[in-house]
Every structure is written in structure tokens, then in C-alpha cells.
Motif scaffolding. Structure first.
Motif, PDB file in Angstrom:
ATOM      1  N   HIS A 252      48.562  15.343  16.385  1.00 20.28           N
ATOM      2  CA  HIS A 252      49.112  15.230  15.041  1.00 20.28           C
ATOM      3  C   HIS A 252      48.018  15.385  13.995  1.00 20.28           C
ATOM      4  CE1 HIS A 252      53.021  14.048  16.507  1.00 20.28           C
ATOM      5  NE2 HIS A 252      52.477  13.112  17.266  1.00 20.28           N
ATOM      6  N   GLY A 253      48.430  15.348  12.740  1.00 22.08           N
ATOM      7  CA  GLY A 253      47.487  15.439  11.646  1.00 22.08           C
ATOM      8  C   GLY A 253      46.497  14.282  11.683  1.00 22.08           C
ATOM      9  N   TYR A 254      45.430  14.434  10.944  1.00 21.06           N
ATOM     10  CA  TYR A 254      44.408  13.389  10.845  1.00 21.06           C
ATOM     11  C   TYR A 254      43.818  13.020  12.203  1.00 21.06           C
ATOM     12  CZ  TYR A 254      45.514  12.612   5.944  1.00 21.06           C
ATOM     13  OH  TYR A 254      45.686  12.771   4.608  1.00 21.06           O
ATOM     14  N   PRO A 428      45.276  32.141  25.760  1.00 24.56           N
ATOM     15  CA  PRO A 428      44.608  30.881  25.398  1.00 24.56           C
ATOM     16  C   PRO A 428      45.657  29.776  25.180  1.00 24.56           C
ATOM     17  CG  PRO A 428      43.727  32.702  24.111  1.00 24.56           C
ATOM     18  CD  PRO A 428      44.922  33.231  24.833  1.00 24.56           C
ATOM     19  N   ALA A 429      45.358  28.598  25.724  1.00 28.54           N
ATOM     20  CA  ALA A 429      46.298  27.466  25.556  1.00 28.54           C
ATOM     21  C   ALA A 429      46.069  26.848  24.181  1.00 28.54           C
ATOM     22  CB  ALA A 429      46.095  26.441  26.666  1.00 28.54           C
ATOM     23  N   VAL A 430      46.727  27.424  23.176  1.00 30.20           N
ATOM     24  CA  VAL A 430      46.519  26.997  21.787  1.00 30.20           C
ATOM     25  C   VAL A 430      47.580  25.999  21.334  1.00 30.20           C
ATOM     26  CG1 VAL A 430      45.330  29.111  21.099  1.00 30.20           C
ATOM     27  CG2 VAL A 430      47.829  29.001  20.977  1.00 30.20           C
ATOM     28  N   HIS A 431      48.399  25.521  22.291  1.00 35.31           N
ATOM     29  CA  HIS A 431      49.526  24.642  21.941  1.00 35.31           C
ATOM     30  C   HIS A 431      49.097  23.436  21.101  1.00 35.31           C
ATOM     31  CE1 HIS A 431      50.200  26.850  25.635  1.00 35.31           C
ATOM     32  NE2 HIS A 431      51.488  26.787  25.436  1.00 35.31           N
ATOM     33  N   LEU A 432      48.073  22.725  21.572  1.00 40.90           N
ATOM     34  CA  LEU A 432      47.661  21.514  20.858  1.00 40.90           C
ATOM     35  C   LEU A 432      47.079  21.871  19.495  1.00 40.90           C
ATOM     36  CD1 LEU A 432      46.058  19.498  23.786  1.00 40.90           C
ATOM     37  CD2 LEU A 432      48.280  19.120  22.723  1.00 40.90           C
ATOM     38  N   PHE A 433      46.318  22.956  19.464  1.00 41.77           N
ATOM     39  CA  PHE A 433      45.739  23.405  18.195  1.00 41.77           C
ATOM     40  C   PHE A 433      46.839  23.674  17.158  1.00 41.77           C
ATOM     41  CE2 PHE A 433      44.905  27.260  15.690  1.00 41.77           C
ATOM     42  CZ  PHE A 433      43.899  26.797  14.860  1.00 41.77           C
ATOM     43  N   THR A 434      47.895  24.367  17.557  1.00 37.73           N
ATOM     44  CA  THR A 434      48.943  24.666  16.571  1.00 37.73           C
ATOM     45  C   THR A 434      49.761  23.422  16.234  1.00 37.73           C
ATOM     46  OG1 THR A 434      50.448  25.424  18.302  1.00 37.73           O
ATOM     47  CG2 THR A 434      49.195  27.101  17.171  1.00 37.73           C
ATOM     48  N   GLN A 435      49.926  22.524  17.211  1.00 38.44           N
ATOM     49  CA  GLN A 435      50.611  21.254  16.899  1.00 38.44           C
ATOM     50  C   GLN A 435      49.917  20.518  15.767  1.00 38.44           C
ATOM     51  OE1 GLN A 435      51.000  18.471  20.091  1.00 38.44           O
ATOM     52  NE2 GLN A 435      52.042  19.895  21.417  1.00 38.44           N
ATOM     53  N   SER A 436      48.594  20.620  15.736  1.00 43.08           N
ATOM     54  CA  SER A 436      47.827  19.886  14.722  1.00 43.08           C
ATOM     55  C   SER A 436      47.932  20.548  13.356  1.00 43.08           C
ATOM     56  CB  SER A 436      46.364  19.780  15.143  1.00 43.08           C
ATOM     57  OG  SER A 436      45.707  21.017  14.915  1.00 43.08           O
ATOM     58  N   GLY A 437      48.606  21.685  13.300  1.00 40.79           N
ATOM     59  CA  GLY A 437      48.748  22.386  12.023  1.00 40.79           C
ATOM     60  C   GLY A 437      47.825  23.586  11.905  1.00 40.79           C
ATOM     61  N   GLY A 438      47.122  23.912  12.984  1.00 44.26           N
ATOM     62  CA  GLY A 438      46.184  25.034  12.968  1.00 44.26           C
ATOM     63  C   GLY A 438      46.895  26.376  12.862  1.00 44.26           C
ATOM     64  N   LYS A 439      46.230  27.305  12.187  1.00 46.84           N
ATOM     65  CA  LYS A 439      46.808  28.648  12.044  1.00 46.84           C
ATOM     66  C   LYS A 439      46.098  29.609  12.995  1.00 46.84           C
ATOM     67  CE  LYS A 439      49.671  27.718   8.611  1.00 46.84           C
ATOM     68  NZ  LYS A 439      49.986  26.415   9.234  1.00 46.84           N
ATOM     69  N   LEU A 440      46.914  30.457  13.634  1.00 46.03           N
ATOM     70  CA  LEU A 440      46.379  31.396  14.625  1.00 46.03           C
ATOM     71  C   LEU A 440      46.119  32.755  13.999  1.00 46.03           C
ATOM     72  CD1 LEU A 440      49.005  30.580  17.379  1.00 46.03           C
ATOM     73  CD2 LEU A 440      46.592  29.922  17.450  1.00 46.03           C
ATOM     74  N   LYS A 441      45.277  33.542  14.669  1.00 48.59           N
ATOM     75  CA  LYS A 441      45.216  34.958  14.306  1.00 48.59           C
ATOM     76  C   LYS A 441      45.367  35.773  15.582  1.00 48.59           C
ATOM     77  CE  LYS A 441      40.189  35.485  14.459  1.00 48.59           C
ATOM     78  NZ  LYS A 441      39.029  35.136  13.684  1.00 48.59           N
ATOM     79  N   PHE A 442      45.815  37.010  15.417  1.00 52.04           N
ATOM     80  CA  PHE A 442      46.063  37.855  16.577  1.00 52.04           C
ATOM     81  C   PHE A 442      44.875  38.783  16.790  1.00 52.04           C
ATOM     82  CE2 PHE A 442      48.086  41.482  18.803  1.00 52.04           C
ATOM     83  CZ  PHE A 442      48.525  40.778  19.909  1.00 52.04           C
ATOM     84  N   ARG A 443      44.350  38.801  18.028  1.00 52.27           N
ATOM     85  CA  ARG A 443      43.216  39.691  18.323  1.00 52.27           C
ATOM     86  C   ARG A 443      43.753  40.916  19.044  1.00 52.27           C
ATOM     87  NH1 ARG A 443      38.478  36.748  21.239  1.00 52.27           N
ATOM     88  NH2 ARG A 443      39.594  37.280  23.154  1.00 52.27           N
ATOM     89  N   GLU A 444      43.647  42.032  18.339  1.00 49.86           N
ATOM     90  CA  GLU A 444      44.247  43.281  18.780  1.00 49.86           C
ATOM     91  C   GLU A 444      43.699  43.755  20.135  1.00 49.86           C
ATOM     92  OE1 GLU A 444      47.260  45.566  18.060  1.00 49.86           O
ATOM     93  OE2 GLU A 444      46.566  44.374  16.362  1.00 49.86           O
ATOM     94  N   TYR A 454      41.311  25.740  10.986  1.00 54.68           N
ATOM     95  CA  TYR A 454      41.437  24.369  11.492  1.00 54.68           C
ATOM     96  C   TYR A 454      41.878  23.432  10.380  1.00 54.68           C
ATOM     97  CZ  TYR A 454      38.860  26.024  15.550  1.00 54.68           C
ATOM     98  OH  TYR A 454      38.471  26.699  16.668  1.00 54.68           O
ATOM     99  N   PRO A 455      42.952  22.656  10.613  1.00 59.95           N
ATOM    100  CA  PRO A 455      43.443  21.772   9.564  1.00 59.95           C
ATOM    101  C   PRO A 455      42.726  20.431   9.510  1.00 59.95           C
ATOM    102  CG  PRO A 455      44.912  21.697  11.434  1.00 59.95           C
ATOM    103  CD  PRO A 455      43.809  22.643  11.798  1.00 59.95           C
ATOM    104  N   SER A 456      41.937  20.107  10.529  1.00 57.09           N
ATOM    105  CA  SER A 456      41.235  18.818  10.508  1.00 57.09           C
ATOM    106  C   SER A 456      39.867  19.026  11.140  1.00 57.09           C
ATOM    107  CB  SER A 456      42.037  17.754  11.271  1.00 57.09           C
ATOM    108  OG  SER A 456      42.157  18.120  12.628  1.00 57.09           O
ATOM    109  N   ASP A 457      39.132  17.932  11.314  1.00 59.45           N
ATOM    110  CA  ASP A 457      37.779  18.043  11.861  1.00 59.45           C
ATOM    111  C   ASP A 457      37.873  18.280  13.370  1.00 59.45           C
ATOM    112  OD1 ASP A 457      35.091  18.125  11.980  1.00 59.45           O
ATOM    113  OD2 ASP A 457      34.737  16.039  11.400  1.00 59.45           O
ATOM    114  N   GLN A 458      38.023  19.509  13.759  1.00 54.93           N
ATOM    115  CA  GLN A 458      38.215  19.858  15.160  1.00 54.93           C
ATOM    116  C   GLN A 458      37.693  21.260  15.418  1.00 54.93           C
ATOM    117  OE1 GLN A 458      42.074  21.439  16.300  1.00 54.93           O
ATOM    118  NE2 GLN A 458      42.978  20.565  14.457  1.00 54.93           N
TER     119      GLN A 458
END
Lengths: 1003, 91
Positions: A252-254, A428-444, A454-458
Motif C-alpha cells: 500500500h501507499g506510504y 517482470p513480477a511488477v505486481h507489488l510495485f503497481t499495487q503501491s501506485g507505481g507507474k510502468l513503462k513498456f520496453r519495446e 516510484y510513488p514512495s521511497d522504494q
């Protein structure tokens, strides 16, 4: 055990410790260290379940938490039963009982398999499309659909296990103990950070811990040996806590995370008694390092779901970690170098590989040359177009891919196999990262989503950050951790790596087939049976949003949340829609990452700890005297006291009559009490109540109504002036906290200039109400020193007194309309004073009564109960309580709203009394009130709010709210019930003693 | 769950607090002078912004004090907390 499938070379398996377990009623053996999946595979069992929709035979597909197919029921028909458990995650123990789900009569012969033959008429959205008409049939459809839906079975008895919650605070949380997680944890801990390292598996090191290949080395050592030394070193670090079998469920956040720690699930059942089974960790981390790795992608081709088809990395893990061969005639199918690592592991143990099918035309890596040297045929530029074998794969057919990869060309070749390993690259297992509010980018380049903002200190490191090569992983992990923690990288001076793999890949989301798409079953979501065809159909039908396609086709909506196939779904959508991958984003990954048990979620809050409840100081007496209780807010209040075999009605009639004929006693301790002090206390009451308070003399009591700013009644009660600047306010039982909160709000935010202090004293006093014509005689025995004469102690006044030298406050106030006294005494003396009153009242048939009788008695007098007769839509005027609204006061909370255009309407619902034509007929509370039943639709004028049979009036009485009721006195109305219409007459809400003569009795 | 820095107690879990709607709405001193529309403006109209919002919060399971908070509702980042009656430290 089939010996030729077990290779006794793994250090993770304890061959001296044989474990027996049951699967589908048959006993098998495995070794300590096995998962249920590896033990079944060692026994030659691939078919473990049936798919959700088509009931197709399904086998073990993966070796971890991403498993979509091998989900089983544990301990069926027992209190410990658990559905949808991933066989790949269950560590076997003595006494394990597992069974297949979603099949009948058994997994090998499943009647539901007929759905597979019906599949041409079961397209995406089948249920939505078919069961719409006629709408009235839905209830009948639903019964059958619900029966056939769902996977496992939920337990039917209480869970015998213990669960708990725990808070953890740390400087650095590292999620995942693969190679980058281990390095990150070591760097953090060695630099003074209080660090927590968690991993969902039962061992540390991730997939590198069984990487024994000559083709990947760190500092000239085999990767697994290098890593073992690292693990050995960190396990001795003081400020590093390591938790295995701990899966982070939510980020979660924070930097607040939830994780499930599994403590006993791997132990034999008889060693679990009195131990905590699972623990929910609530983690607050200053910094989070996500090192969750990546999940191998399957490939999407026709019939890609047969038992015996596994991810190639899973085949490698089963042989390297568990010493289990998944097949004896293997074929690997890949679009990248990963499968060649698997090939080398198989070759080393002499396990036969019939062929490797590679989408790529050009393969140029050391490891592929090494595989070729072993005389294994590699079909370059080929694809699998179909597979064969019902309960286990036995053949595949392959064809050459066209240059653009969109079609197949040439002849079809058939190849035999009993196991097919597929590799479509890595996600990449980005599930937890996106749960925290993180934004992804697509690598062509390699078609992956990677962390971007990154939305928090991570930070994310390793393959979950899109670093796949060993060299890249180590270099980038070191540099980013160093920067992230702002530390000197002295732990790892030089790390040299050698890798035989390169990162080339030929990504084709949906592999072409020689058949038309309509004739193929290329599964994208294995668990929910969503195929490429379904996704294309959804697009043809106009769905564009990925979130809509997901819900329409149910892709990614199983218990595995589409960990394998979601990327392919996105790929197929963008290819079909002709848009760029990444434009559609991804569907939202929601917690939990893997399912949590209800036990873990609720922790210790079960049984009597489920919710807080409050007991009055006199509670034990009520229990001892046979009281039935009702919940009022969090309070347990005595409801009625049945004598002999009385039912509720009989008890309430007796109690009500006794209270008016002689004497009744009520435990009113639950009423909210707020102590109000300060030089502006009177002014404050003037502002919060509708009536005037400045002139209330010390020692007097007054009833007050409180409104919201919108003019609606929200609480009432009696307030007593104890001194010049000292009041005690009573509130309704349920409203105490809300009232205190509201008063504080106004004091702190609107009127900070007022000198007023509020304290909640509800629990400090026991309140005993003695009422009835003989109440004066009883109280005079309990408090002989108190002058109870009407001159000295009139109605609505208060006296300080003493009972056995204990100070108490006595108020002469009445909620029953009878002469009555309320004794307030320090809570711990409550029970003894109650008993004193009972003793003193013995000769007067003093009768304890509960809340039900209290409600009846006040209804006879037409006194409202806020929350029963009101519902936040009634003003005091609507309640016919105009008398309590001061005309003189300039302002009070809610005053301005009392003459808004809406609140002055004459046809608002207003409180009235209701008398039934037949005095024996008691109305139902909540029943609708109408005037004209012939009109269609019938106009609802209001509803019954309180209704009782009054033993004192010997007739049925009721209160209700009726549109324009104030002007309807004497008018006939109708209460339509299921099988009759009840005639009522609108009456004055005060049914008894309108003059109030009963308040004063002569001693 | 976010952490809120109560101006009286320091940093605490969100679960100890209660949100109290938009901040800086002053109760009219002379409600009787207001028209129905003006009163309705005070009574019912509240902003619900995606972005930076000024809010009232109450440390209901702590010191019971009300205070103001500036929060970005799109990402729950708290820009500032300040006591009742004080001017917002950020725009």
C-alpha cells in the motif's frame, strides 16, 4: 515410486525422510523437501485437475505461486479443508490429504468434460448472452449456474487453527531472496539499516540457488555455490531478520505492506496443536527494495494446455531442486535462450530430449552450441501448431514460421514426447510495485513492462526491474542499491560474471496455426479457460478497454490473477486492434498477490473477540436473574426478564403493568453521559440545543433536542445543571460518541473562544431508574436522609445524596411518565445499590424491566426514540415538538434550516399516533401506511415506527410518520399487509396521562 | 493506510483519525440573515477535487483534536498539517 523419474542428486531433498501422502484417495510417497507437485511428478502424475469452464484435463504447469492449473483441495471434508491451494506451493508432510477439484466423478473421467465438446457454443460472454431472457427466469438459472460455478469447496465447520497479526517496523524491507534480494539485504544490514528480508519460498536464493550450470559463474564460482556462501554470511548478520514462507500480499501507499507468514503448514498435522498457523505481518518500512523476480511466459498455440506441458523453467527446477524428471521423452519449445539452460540440466542427468523447437531463425549463444553438440535436433524458425493426447501429451506437430511470423508454411511434422517445456521469455513480477501506485513503462526491445515512476521511497532490482542477464542483474543491483541507500559499495568490490546466454528473443504473442482461429483452443488464461479466440471475439464485439475485455472474457480473473497469461492478452489485443503495445496499459493488479486465508485476515478477532462489547456494572445481576440481552451499539442491555416459561411478549406485558401499578427498576447505565464545565457552559448549551438554557436554575433538569445543521433531529436527552458552570448531559445509548464528537467539533473549530470543557463520563457512573407509584417509598428506604417531598424535590430536579456514605446524584426525571428517580452512583457501587433497591422494593413487587418494556412504556406516553421514530429526515416540527424550539434564541445549530423552503412544507412526514380498528391487532413496525389502496400505484404516505400492545391501556398502540399527518387527526388510514388490510385511525401520539398527573404521587 | 503527522501527537496511523470534509468553511455568524440559497451553499456544497485538497481531520482515537491537512487526493501525499485557525502553509 517410479524410480526412473527421481534422480537422487539434490541437496534440497532428504532421501532418508520418506513422507506418505494421499492424492485422490491413493497413497503415494515423496521425500521431505518435496512440494506436492514435485512428489506427484516423481510418481508420474501430471493430470491433477479439470479446467473451470470446459473441464479439460490439466496438469502441473509451473513450480511456484503463479500456478494456474494444479490447484487442489486440501483435507476435504475436514475442519482444516482448504480449496484452491497451489500444489506447487504445498510442502508435503506426513498425513497430507489432497484431492482434485472441479471434476465429478473423478479427475480421470469427468462428466463436465462434455463442456469441451460443447465449446463451440460456449464463447466469451456465453452466460451474459444466454441467461438474459426471459429476465424473470434468472432466479432459476442462477440456481444451476451457482451449482456449477466455483472451484473448491469451502469448509463447513469452524477453523481449528490459530492465526495472529503482528506489526513490524524496519528501515529496509527486501521482498524476495533471489540473487538481488540477498545482495540488497546484505548491503542494507551491513550498513546499519534494520533490515527485514522475506521470501515466499521455504528456501533462500530464488532460482539461482539451484543454478549449477557451468555457463553462469560469479567470481569464477558456480552461481549456486557463490550464493550459498552469501546466504551463509547474511544469516549471521545481527540487524537482519529473515522470514521464509512469507508472501507479501499487498503493497500500500506510504510503504505499508501486508505479508502472510506461514508457520505450520509444512508440519505434520499432529505437530500443529497450539501453534500459530499463519501470521499477518503489517509492515511499515522506511524503504522498500522489491526483488520479486520474474515469471516465465508460456507460449500461446493450439491445445497448449495439456497435462505434460510445463514452463521450461519449471522443468529445470523440478530436476535441479527436487531431482524429479517431468518426462522421459522431452521436447522444449522456446523463443529465447532460457530453454537451453533447461536442456543442459536434462542432458547432465541423461534425460532424453527429443527435440528443441525454437521460433528464432538465428541462435547464437554458447549454451545453444553446447546443446547442439549433444546431438539434439533444434528446429530453428519453427513453431508448435498442435498437441495430442487427452490425459497426457503424447505428440506435437510443428511447422515452419513465415518470415514475418504471422503464418506457418511448409509441411507439418509430428514428433513424439511425454513432456513439453515451453518458454516465451520472462515477465517482470511488477505486481507489488503497481499495487503501491507505481507507474510502468513498456520496453519495446523485449516487450516487457518495467517500473518507471516510484510513488514512495522504494526501488525494484533484479529481473522484476527488467534485468534478465546475470551480469546485468548484479551490476545494476549493486549500483542502484548503493544509490538508493546512499552507501559505499564496500561489500562487493569486484563481482565478475560469466554467462552463456544472450538475450535475443523472437516474441510472437499468438503463434500462427494452419487452422483458422475459430477452430483453435489457444489458452491465454488456463484457469478460466479464456482463449485467444475469446479475446478476438471480444474485440470484434466492440470491447476496447483492457479492463472490459478482461471482465468479458474473464482473462486474469482466476485465483492466479492471470500471472502467466495477462501479457499475452494485452499483446493479442494490441495486435488485433492494430495499436501499439503499452498504449492500453495493463489491467490493475490488486492485492493479495496470492490468496490469503480468512483466518489470516481476521487473526485473533474470532468468537468472543470478534467485536468489542460493553457491559454495565450491573450486568452480572441481569445474567443471574435470567435476563435476555439485546445489543445496543456495543452495549449488552437487558432486554426482558422472562419468568418461568414466559415468552418475550408475556414477560414484557407483566413488566410493563408492574411498572405502572407499583414499581419498576431499569438499568440505564448505558445512557451517554458528558460532563460539561466552564464559564461558557450555559451559552454552549444554548447553541447546541433547540431550547433555552441560560435561565435553568442550579439543581434543575431539562430535556433537550439536538439538531444537525440541516435541522434534522439526531439526539435527545436530559441535561442537569449541577452548578453555576457545571452540567451533566445525557445522550442516547448509541449516540454518545457521535454527540461528544460533534460537540468537540463545534468547540474546537467554530467557537474556540468559548470556555467549555467536555469529558465523557459514561462508564464512570451506574444509572438506576426506579419508577412507578411506589418509587418514592422505595427510594426513601434506600436514601432515608433525602427529603423526597414534591416541594423540596420536584419533578425535573436533582439532589446530591449519600448511600452508605457513598456520594450519589439523584435526578427526578421520567422516561415512562411515572413518578421516578434516577440514581447515579460511582460505577463499582452500581450492583450493590441495585440490590438495595430490589430489597427495599420487595414489598412493592418491584419488577426489573428491560429495554423492551422501557420502549413500550415511553410509547404509551408518546415519547420518541431517536433512531427508531426518527431517521435523520425529521425536524422537531415534524415530530410535533414545536414547544421545544426556542423562538427567542438568535441562533442554535440547525435553526436556519428549520425554515428552508423544504422544511416548512406542510406535507412533510410527521409523527402521529395510530390506533387500530381492532384493539387486539398489533401493527408491524416498518409497515407502510396508505390512504387509498385502489389507486395504482398506491401512494405510500409513511410507515409505522413503533408498535406495541399496551397492557395498561388494554389496546394496541403505535407511532408512525405520515405525510401531512399533523392535520389528519381522526382520519382513517390503511396498513396493507401481505394477506389483509388493517384499518387504523390517526390519533394523538400521547396515549396515556396527557396531563402528566402520574408524575406526582402522594406518599 | 497513510501516516498522519498530528500537530499535537506526531506521526500516527491513519486508522486513528477521522476525515471531516473540506476545510476553511466558516459557519456564518448570522445565519438568519441568509437566503435559502446562501444557507444551502454553506450547508451542502463541498468540493471533491482530484488533486490538492484542504481537509479537516480529527485525531479521534488519540488526542481528539481537530486540525487541517493538505492532501493530494490523487496519490494521498500529505503536503502539510496545521492547527485549526492557522493559515495553510502551502497553496
Amino acid at each position: 515410486m517410479s524410480n526412473n523419474l527421481r534422480f537422487k542428486t539434490s541437496k534440497f531433498i532428504d532421501e532418508t525422510y520418506r513422507v506418505s501422502f494421499k492424492f485422490n484417495n491413493k497413497t503415494y510417497f515423496g521425500f521431505k523437501g518435496d512440494t506436492l507437485a514435485s512428489a506427484l511428478l516423481a510418481n508420474g502424475i501430471h493430470l491433477v485437475g479439470r479446467s473451470f469452464k470446459y473441464h479439460r484435463p490439466r496438469g502441473i504447469m509451473t513450480s511456484g505461486s503463479e500456478e494456474p492449473n494444479a490447484i487442489i483441495q486440501l483435507h476435504d471434508n475436514s475442519s482444516r479443508t482448504e480449496p484452491n491451494v497451489r500444489a506447487t506451493e504445498v510442502e508435503i508432510y506426513e498425513g497430507l490429504v489432497a484431492s482434485s477439484q472441479n471434476c465429478w466423478p473423478n479427475v480421470n473421467f469427468d462428466i463436465g468434460g462434455i463442456n469441451n465438446l460443447l465449446s463451440p457454443i460456449l464463447p466469451a460472454g456465453f452466460y451474459y448472452k444466454t441467461f438474459m431472457w426471459p429476465a424473470s427466469f434468472w432466479e432459476k438459472y442462477e440456481y444451476f449456474i451457482r451449482k456449477s460455478a466455483g472451484l473448491g469447496k469451502s469448509p463447513k465447520v469452524a477453523d481449528p487453527d490459530i492465526y495472529e497479526h503482528k506489526y513490524i517496523h524496519c528501515d529496509v524491507l527486501v521482498i524476495g531472496a533471489g540473487i538481488s534480494g540477498i545482495m540488497a539485504a546484505k548491503m542494507a544490514a551491513k550498513n546499519g539499516f534494520k533490515t527485514l528480508l522475506v521470501d515466499e519460498k521455504s528456501y533462500l536464493g530464488g532460482s539461482s540457488i539451484y543454478d549449477n550450470s557451468e555457463f553462469s559463474k560469479i567470481n569464477n564460482q558456480i552461481t549456486s555455490s557463490w550464493l550459498e556462501k552469501e546466504i551463509n554470511e547474511i544469516s549471521k548478520l545481527e540487524n537482519l531478520e529473515i522470514k521464509i514462507r512469507t508472501s507479501v500480499a499487498a503493497f500500500h501507499g506510504y510503504n505499508f505492506l501486508l505479508a502472510r507468514e506461514n508457520l505450520t503448514d509444512h508440519l505434520p498435522i499432529n505437530q500443529r496443536e497450539n501453534k500459530v498457523r499463519q501470521r499477518l505481518l503489517k509492515i511499515r518500512a522506511k524503504k522498500v527494495i522489491t526483488a520479486t523476480g520474474s515469471i516465465e511466459r508460456p507460449l500461446i498455440f493450439d491445445n497448449n494446455d495439456r497435462p505434460g506441458i510445463l514452463l521450461s523453467s519449471a522443468i529445470k527446477k523440478y530436476i535441479d531442486l527436487y531431482g524429479v524428471a517431468c518426462g522421459e521423452n522431452n521436447i522444449l519449445f522456446t523463443n529465447n535462450d532460457t530453454a537451453y539452460e533447461t536442456a543442459m540440466s536434462l542432458i547432465q542427468r541423461g534425460i532424453k530430449i527429443n527435440a528443441i523447437i525454437d521460433n528464432r531463425e538465428q541462435i547464437d549463444s554458447k549454451i545453444s552450441y553446447e546443446v547442439e553438440k549433444n546431438n539434439i535436433e533444434i528446429y530453428k524458425g519453427y513453431t508448435v501448431v498442435d498437441t495430442y493426447g487427452y490425459r497426457r501429451i503424447n505428440k506435437i506437430s510443428i511447422m515452419k514460421l513465415s518470415k514475418d511470423g504471422q503464418t506457418v508454411i511448409g509441411d507439418k511434422t509430428k514428433l513424439n514426447c511425454d513432456c513439453l517445456g515451453v518458454s516465451g521469455g520472462w515477465t517482470p513480477a511488477v505486481h507489488l510495485f503497481t499495487q503501491s501506485g507505481g507507474k510502468l513503462k513498456f520496453r519495446e526491445e523485449d516487450q516487457v513492462f518495467i517500473p518507471n515512476v516510484y510513488p514512495s521511497d522504494q526501488i525494484s532490482v533484479g529481473s522484476c526491474n527488467g534485468d534478465f542477464g546475470l551480469e546485468e542483474i548484479i551490476r545494476n543491483t549493486l549500483s542502484s542499491i548503493k544509490k538508493f541507500l546512499d552507501i559505499d559499495n564496500s561489500e562487493y568490490k569486484t563481482v565478475e560474471t560469466i554467462s552463456g546466454l544472450n538475450q535475443s528473443k523472437r516474441n510472437i504473442w499468438l503463434l500462427p496455426s494452419d487452422k483458422s482461429i475459430g477452430k483453435t483452443k489457444s489458452f491465454v488464461d488456463y484457469q478460466n479457460d479464456a482463449t485467444a479466440k475469446d479475446i478476438k471475439l471480444a474485440l470484434r464485439e466492440g470491447f476496447r478497454s483492457i479492463e472490459h475485455v478482461k471482465r468479458y472474457t474473464t482473462t486474469g480473473m482466476g485465483t492466479d490473477q492471470g500471472k502467466l497469461g495477462n501479457m499475452h492478452a494485452l499483446g493479442i489485443i494490441s495486435e488485433t486492434a492494430g495499436s501499439k503495445m503499452g498504449e492500453h496499459g495493463t489491467t490493475t493488479f490488486r492485492p493479495p498477490y496470492t490468496p490469503l486465508t480468512f483466518g489470516t485476515i481476521v487473526g485473533r478477532n474470532v468468537g468472543e473477540f470478534f467485536d468489542i462489547f460493553r457491559r454495565t456494572p450491573i450486568h452480572d445481576w441481569h445474567v443471574a436473574n435470567n435476563a435476555e440481552f439485546e445489543n445496543v451499539g456495543q452495549w449488552k442491555r437487558a432486554w426482558y426478564y422472562p419468568k418461568d416459561n414466559e415468552n418475550m411478549h408475556q414477560a414484557v406485558q407483566r413488566e410493563s403493568k408492574a411498572a405502572r401499578d407499583s414499581a419498576g427498576i431499569l438499568d440505564a447505565s448505558t445512557l451517554g453521559k458528558i460532563d460539561i464545565q466552564g464559564t461558557d457552559a450555559s451559552e454552549f448549551l444554548n447553541r447546541v440545543y433547540t431550547n433555552a438554557w441560560s435561565k435553568l436554575a442550579v439543581g434543575k433538569c431539562r430535556y433537550g433536542l439536538m439538531l444537525n445543521e440541516d435541522g434534522m433531529v439526531y439526539d435527545d436527552g436530559v441535561t442537569t445543571r449541577l452548578g453555576e458552570n457545571h452540567y451533566i448531559m445525557t445522550t442516547t445509548t448509541g449516540g454518545a460518541a457521535i454527540v461528544l464528537g460533534k460537540l468537540e467539533d463545534y468547540l474546537q473549530t467554530e467557537w474556540p473562544e468559548l470556555d467549555v470543557y467536555l469529558s465523557s463520563v459514561t462508564d464512570h457512573y451506574a444509572t438506576i431508574s426506579v419508577c412507578g407509584p411506589n418509587s418514592k417509598k422505595i427510594v426513601s428506604k434506600v436514601i432515608p436522609d433525602l427529603d423526597l417531598s414534591d416541594e423540596k424535590f420536584p419533578h425535573m430536579s436533582f439532589k446530591n445524596a449519600k448511600i452508605d456514605n457513598i456520594k450519589c446524584r439523584v435526578m427526578r426525571i421520567s422516561f415512562t411518565g411515572e413518578h421516578s428517580y434516577e440514581i447515579n452512583i460511582q460505577a463499582n457501587f452500581g450492583k450493590s445499590v441495585w440490590e438495595k433497591c430490589m430489597e427495599a422494593g420487595k414489598d412493592f413487587n418491584i419488577t426489573p424491566y428491560g429495554t423492551e418494556t422501557m420502549h413500550l412504556l415511553r410509547a404509551e406516553k408518546g415519547f420518541i426514540i431517536v433512531g427508531q421514530d426518527t431517521d435523520a429526515t425529521l425536524t422537531p416540527i415534524d415530530l410535533q415538538m414545536d414547544w421545544i424550539v426556542s423562538k427567542k434564541k438568535y441562533d442554535f445549530i440547525g435553526k436556519r434550516s428549520l425554515y428552508r423552503s423544504d422544511t416548512i412544507r406542510e406535507d412533510r412526514k410527521q409523527l402521529v399516533g395510530l390506533l387500530t380498528e381492532n384493539p387486539e391487532e398489533v401493527l408491524e413496525e416498518g409497515a407502510q401506511i396508505v390512504a387509498d389502496i385502489k389507486k395504482s400505484p398506491i401512494e405510500m404516505l409513511g410507515h409505522v415506527t413503533s408498535s406495541y400492545y399496551s397492557p395498561n391501556l388494554k389496546k394496541s398502540i403505535a407511532l408512525g410518520v405520515v405525510k401531512g399527518g399533523k392535520n389528519m387527526l381522526g382520519q382513517k388510514l390503511i396498513i396493507p399487509m401481505e394477506n389483509k388490510n388493517i384499518n387504523v385511525t390517526v390519533a394523538d401520539p400521547v396515549f396515556l396521562d396527557k396531563e402528566g398527573e402520574r408524575l406526582n404521587v402522594k406518599l | 493506510m497513510f501516516l498522519i503527522n498530528c500537530p499535537f501527537c506526531g506521526e500516527r496511523e491513519q486508522s486513528e483519525f477521522k476525515a471531516g470534509g473540506e476545510a476553511h468553511i466558516v459557519r456564518p455568524k448570522q445565519p438568519t440573515e441568509l437566503s435559502d440559497d446562501e444557507w444551502a451553499e454553506y450547508l451542502f456544497m463541498r468540493k471533491n477535487i482530484k488533486g490538492v485538497q484542504f481537509e479537516r481531520w480529527n485525531h479521534v482515537h488519540g488526542c481528539r483534536k481537530w486540525f487541517n491537512m493538505v492532501r493530494d487526493t490523487s496519490n494521498d501525499q500529505i503536503k502539510a498539517v496545521y492547527k485549526m485557525g492557522e493559515k495553510p502553509p502551502v497553496k
